[in-house]
Design a protein around this motif. Sequence first.
Motif, mmCIF file in Angstrom:
data_model
loop_
_atom_site.group_PDB
_atom_site.id
_atom_site.type_symbol
_atom_site.label_atom_id
_atom_site.label_comp_id
_atom_site.label_asym_id
_atom_site.label_seq_id
_atom_site.Cartn_x
_atom_site.Cartn_y
_atom_site.Cartn_z
ATOM 1 N N LEU A 10 0.800 -1.231 0.000
ATOM 2 C CA LEU A 10 0.000 0.000 0.000
ATOM 3 C C LEU A 10 0.830 1.277 0.000
ATOM 4 C CD1 LEU A 10 -2.788 -1.040 2.553
ATOM 5 C CD2 LEU A 10 -2.877 -1.088 0.054
ATOM 6 N N ASP A 11 2.130 1.166 0.090
ATOM 7 C CA ASP A 11 2.990 2.353 0.139
ATOM 8 C C ASP A 11 3.216 2.942 -1.250
ATOM 9 O OD1 ASP A 11 3.286 2.339 2.841
ATOM 10 O OD2 ASP A 11 5.300 1.458 2.858
ATOM 11 N N GLY A 12 3.389 4.267 -1.283
ATOM 12 C CA GLY A 12 3.877 4.943 -2.478
ATOM 13 C C GLY A 12 2.862 5.200 -3.565
ATOM 14 N N HIS A 13 1.575 5.076 -3.282
ATOM 15 C CA HIS A 13 0.555 5.275 -4.312
ATOM 16 C C HIS A 13 -0.095 6.653 -4.176
ATOM 17 C CE1 HIS A 13 1.033 1.124 -5.325
ATOM 18 N NE2 HIS A 13 0.547 0.687 -4.179
ATOM 19 N N ASP A 14 -0.662 7.121 -5.253
ATOM 20 C CA ASP A 14 -1.474 8.337 -5.232
ATOM 21 C C ASP A 14 -2.672 8.089 -4.326
ATOM 22 O OD1 ASP A 14 -3.173 10.474 -5.696
ATOM 23 O OD2 ASP A 14 -3.202 10.242 -7.881
ATOM 24 N N MET A 27 -13.051 2.593 -3.000
ATOM 25 C CA MET A 27 -12.169 3.072 -1.953
ATOM 26 C C MET A 27 -10.849 3.499 -2.577
ATOM 27 S SD MET A 27 -11.025 1.099 1.574
ATOM 28 C CE MET A 27 -12.740 0.942 2.106
ATOM 29 N N THR A 28 -10.372 4.678 -2.229
ATOM 30 C CA THR A 28 -9.103 5.160 -2.747
ATOM 31 C C THR A 28 -7.945 4.516 -1.992
ATOM 32 O OG1 THR A 28 -8.978 7.016 -1.206
ATOM 33 C CG2 THR A 28 -10.144 7.397 -3.301
ATOM 34 N N TYR A 29 -6.753 4.670 -2.548
ATOM 35 C CA TYR A 29 -5.569 4.134 -1.871
ATOM 36 C C TYR A 29 -5.352 4.819 -0.524
ATOM 37 C CZ TYR A 29 -3.836 0.924 -5.393
ATOM 38 O OH TYR A 29 -3.691 -0.164 -6.223
ATOM 39 N N GLY A 30 -5.602 6.115 -0.455
ATOM 40 C CA GLY A 30 -5.425 6.813 0.813
ATOM 41 C C GLY A 30 -6.372 6.295 1.878
#
Length: 260
Positions: A10-14, A27-30
């Motif tokens: 889950l790291d490093g995504h918009d 659901m967004t990555y954040g």
Amino acid sequence: MTINAAALLLDGHDATAVALVCGDDQMTYGTLRERVARAAAAWRAAGVAIGDRVAIALPDNLDWVVAYLGVIWAGGVAVAVNPRVPPDEWNTIVGAAGFRCILAATPIATPPACKARMLAVDDWRGLVAGAPAVAPCMMEDHAAAFWSHSSGSSGSPKAVVHAHRFARHVADVASDVLDVHIGDRLFASSRMFFVYPLGNSLFAGLKLGATIILDPQWPTAATVAATVAIARPSIFFSVPSMYRSLLRDGFATVFAHNGV
């Protein structure tokens, strides 16, 4: 070297990019990362310690992903279970696994000794809603992150242990062979308690920043074709029996018209 597989995926995504789609919900990555971090706190509050196994017996939906990755984030061992598992097979799995918690959408015929470990999905959602986000539990790369069960074709289903280090290379084939990238939409007809869709669609898709399409329905040729028509995946994963059913029932044109 320490690692947490869920955090690595889950790291490093918009943060604004869409990670998951399930019917009308997304659901967004954040949001997914934040929800998983809170789910980890909820699991800890439920008594899950490092190395404890947690069964996730839910249909494929947003709750499934949050709960499953939350276990790994907390340092536990996630075990996806068929929510329709036959009682004899379930009793075998329970006897071998020693689950700390069992998350289920509907009651499962569980041995009396395990009843106290059952957690209804509505109660679990309440725990997550009130939990703070916590940092991922960093683990040795050889520590167990999840179990997947074999089909049982040679006897009773057997647990296959996967270490946290799986997350380092889980997307290599998707990237190098299938050219999956940000903007792709991935859909697997098989349910996530099978390792095939788990690895190829969910894990690889998240690692690469793609969108994963989930369908809580039990898959038939008709339901799979309907999901493809509505959600319009760019990459579709399935198995020979489903491909035969799709062709037999006349759904090939759905895929052709949607560019899959």
